[in-house]
Design a protein around this motif. Sequence first.
Motif, PDB file in Angstrom:
ATOM      1  N   PRO A  33      46.333  33.944  28.089  1.00 53.86           N
ATOM      2  CA  PRO A  33      45.146  33.785  28.951  1.00 53.86           C
ATOM      3  C   PRO A  33      44.865  35.044  29.769  1.00 53.86           C
ATOM      4  O   PRO A  33      45.783  35.636  30.334  1.00 53.86           O
ATOM      5  CB  PRO A  33      45.534  32.605  29.855  1.00 53.86           C
ATOM      6  CG  PRO A  33      46.603  31.887  29.120  1.00 53.86           C
ATOM      7  CD  PRO A  33      47.361  32.936  28.363  1.00 53.86           C
ATOM      8  N   LYS A  34      43.586  35.438  29.808  1.00 57.89           N
ATOM      9  CA  LYS A  34      43.198  36.625  30.569  1.00 57.89           C
ATOM     10  C   LYS A  34      42.050  36.352  31.541  1.00 57.89           C
ATOM     11  O   LYS A  34      41.786  37.157  32.422  1.00 57.89           O
ATOM     12  CB  LYS A  34      42.788  37.748  29.608  1.00 57.89           C
ATOM     13  CG  LYS A  34      43.923  38.243  28.717  1.00 57.89           C
ATOM     14  CD  LYS A  34      43.449  39.338  27.787  1.00 57.89           C
ATOM     15  CE  LYS A  34      44.584  39.826  26.892  1.00 57.89           C
ATOM     16  NZ  LYS A  34      44.127  40.881  25.951  1.00 57.89           N
ATOM     17  N   SER A  35      41.379  35.234  31.351  1.00 56.59           N
ATOM     18  CA  SER A  35      40.230  34.932  32.209  1.00 56.59           C
ATOM     19  C   SER A  35      40.176  33.428  32.461  1.00 56.59           C
ATOM     20  O   SER A  35      40.931  32.645  31.873  1.00 56.59           O
ATOM     21  CB  SER A  35      38.930  35.393  31.550  1.00 56.59           C
ATOM     22  OG  SER A  35      38.676  34.635  30.380  1.00 56.59           O
ATOM     23  N   ILE A  36      39.260  33.031  33.336  1.00 57.29           N
ATOM     24  CA  ILE A  36      39.084  31.614  33.655  1.00 57.29           C
ATOM     25  C   ILE A  36      38.712  30.824  32.407  1.00 57.29           C
ATOM     26  O   ILE A  36      39.136  29.673  32.229  1.00 57.29           O
ATOM     27  CB  ILE A  36      38.005  31.450  34.743  1.00 57.29           C
ATOM     28  CG1 ILE A  36      38.500  32.039  36.075  1.00 57.29           C
ATOM     29  CG2 ILE A  36      37.619  29.990  34.924  1.00 57.29           C
ATOM     30  CD1 ILE A  36      37.478  32.017  37.181  1.00 57.29           C
ATOM     31  N   SER A  37      37.939  31.429  31.517  1.00 54.32           N
ATOM     32  CA  SER A  37      37.491  30.738  30.305  1.00 54.32           C
ATOM     33  C   SER A  37      38.658  30.274  29.441  1.00 54.32           C
ATOM     34  O   SER A  37      38.542  29.274  28.710  1.00 54.32           O
ATOM     35  CB  SER A  37      36.583  31.655  29.489  1.00 54.32           C
ATOM     36  OG  SER A  37      35.420  31.978  30.215  1.00 54.32           O
ATOM     37  N   ASP A  38      39.789  30.990  29.512  1.00 53.22           N
ATOM     38  CA  ASP A  38      40.950  30.623  28.704  1.00 53.22           C
ATOM     39  C   ASP A  38      41.606  29.323  29.164  1.00 53.22           C
ATOM     40  O   ASP A  38      42.377  28.721  28.420  1.00 53.22           O
ATOM     41  CB  ASP A  38      41.984  31.750  28.725  1.00 53.22           C
ATOM     42  CG  ASP A  38      41.466  33.017  28.082  1.00 53.22           C
ATOM     43  OD1 ASP A  38      40.762  32.916  27.067  1.00 53.22           O
ATOM     44  OD2 ASP A  38      41.753  34.112  28.595  1.00 53.22           O
ATOM     45  N   ARG A 196      51.435  35.921  44.487  1.00 55.17           N
ATOM     46  CA  ARG A 196      50.787  37.226  44.355  1.00 55.17           C
ATOM     47  C   ARG A 196      50.175  37.446  42.977  1.00 55.17           C
ATOM     48  O   ARG A 196      49.539  38.464  42.737  1.00 55.17           O
ATOM     49  CB  ARG A 196      51.798  38.348  44.654  1.00 55.17           C
ATOM     50  CG  ARG A 196      52.279  38.338  46.102  1.00 55.17           C
ATOM     51  CD  ARG A 196      53.245  39.477  46.356  1.00 55.17           C
ATOM     52  NE  ARG A 196      52.568  40.761  46.291  1.00 55.17           N
ATOM     53  CZ  ARG A 196      51.938  41.332  47.314  1.00 55.17           C
ATOM     54  NH1 ARG A 196      51.881  40.718  48.476  1.00 55.17           N
ATOM     55  NH2 ARG A 196      51.361  42.509  47.176  1.00 55.17           N
ATOM     56  N   ILE A 197      50.389  36.502  42.053  1.00 58.86           N
ATOM     57  CA  ILE A 197      49.779  36.634  40.726  1.00 58.86           C
ATOM     58  C   ILE A 197      48.275  36.381  40.838  1.00 58.86           C
ATOM     59  O   ILE A 197      47.853  35.324  41.262  1.00 58.86           O
ATOM     60  CB  ILE A 197      50.406  35.647  39.732  1.00 58.86           C
ATOM     61  CG1 ILE A 197      51.852  36.055  39.432  1.00 58.86           C
ATOM     62  CG2 ILE A 197      49.600  35.583  38.451  1.00 58.86           C
ATOM     63  CD1 ILE A 197      52.557  35.125  38.479  1.00 58.86           C
ATOM     64  N   ILE A 198      47.490  37.356  40.470  1.00 58.00           N
ATOM     65  CA  ILE A 198      46.029  37.215  40.556  1.00 58.00           C
ATOM     66  C   ILE A 198      45.368  37.376  39.187  1.00 58.00           C
ATOM     67  O   ILE A 198      44.157  37.260  39.068  1.00 58.00           O
ATOM     68  CB  ILE A 198      45.424  38.246  41.544  1.00 58.00           C
ATOM     69  CG1 ILE A 198      45.776  39.677  41.105  1.00 58.00           C
ATOM     70  CG2 ILE A 198      45.883  37.964  42.954  1.00 58.00           C
ATOM     71  CD1 ILE A 198      45.126  40.745  41.948  1.00 58.00           C
ATOM     72  N   ILE A 199      46.139  37.672  38.162  1.00 61.67           N
ATOM     73  CA  ILE A 199      45.595  37.809  36.812  1.00 61.67           C
ATOM     74  C   ILE A 199      46.381  36.864  35.916  1.00 61.67           C
ATOM     75  O   ILE A 199      47.599  36.980  35.813  1.00 61.67           O
ATOM     76  CB  ILE A 199      45.713  39.247  36.288  1.00 61.67           C
ATOM     77  CG1 ILE A 199      44.894  40.195  37.156  1.00 61.67           C
ATOM     78  CG2 ILE A 199      45.243  39.333  34.840  1.00 61.67           C
ATOM     79  CD1 ILE A 199      45.025  41.646  36.780  1.00 61.67           C
ATOM     80  N   PRO A 200      45.753  35.947  35.238  1.00 60.71           N
ATOM     81  CA  PRO A 200      44.318  35.642  35.274  1.00 60.71           C
ATOM     82  C   PRO A 200      43.907  34.941  36.568  1.00 60.71           C
ATOM     83  O   PRO A 200      44.739  34.328  37.218  1.00 60.71           O
ATOM     84  CB  PRO A 200      44.134  34.702  34.077  1.00 60.71           C
ATOM     85  CG  PRO A 200      45.467  34.061  33.909  1.00 60.71           C
ATOM     86  CD  PRO A 200      46.487  35.089  34.293  1.00 60.71           C
TER      87      PRO A 200
END
Length: 214
Positions: A33-38, A196-200
């Motif tokens: 996953p890399k984005s909200i869409s995932d 602290r994880i902000i990606i995704p």
Amino acid sequence: MLCIAAILILSPLVIIFYGIYTSFKINKYQPKPKSISDFWLDPSEKQQFKTTLHNLLIINNKIDEAHLMAAKQNISINKDGSYSKRSNKGKEICAIIDKYTPMKIISEQEIISLQQQPYRSWESYTELLSQLKSCYISMISWIIGFIVICYYYQLDSFMTFKNYVTFNSSHHMIFIISGVISIVVFFICNILIKHRIIIPPKPPIVSIENLDDY
């Protein structure tokens, strides 16, 4: 106490196996996953959300109509809040409410579940990521702690570790202290990294307004 000591002595193996287990669970997320869409609802789930929301609107209208009918017919209300069934109209109104109330509850639960699904999926994935990173850091801290403690006691770290591997070490306290350090580091890192994880990025709660945005 012996069990705790054994766990601490074997903490490197526990951390390694847990890291491998976590890695396998992360690998189920393919592609990564890399984005909200995932994390978002798939087309069938989107349609299910729309259909359930539409059905809930109809159910609510049926219940509202029943309450409005009760008010127009001056149906008396019992102490428990239900309508009196002494008249045929009262029985009819109660039947409508009894029929649609369970359907309303089921539909609302389904809507809530779909609304929270992307966030729950994101939370599960980021939790696994933070645990895996914590395993790496914890293992490194064990190695560093072990070497430093051996140096403090003027011991050959390689020979001490060799005795540990063959379960013949007489320096159990060194491994216990190293185990305490690694476990404490694991839990601290898991807390710090997870926040602290902000990606995704974190997906929002699903609504009819943002349903087709992702």
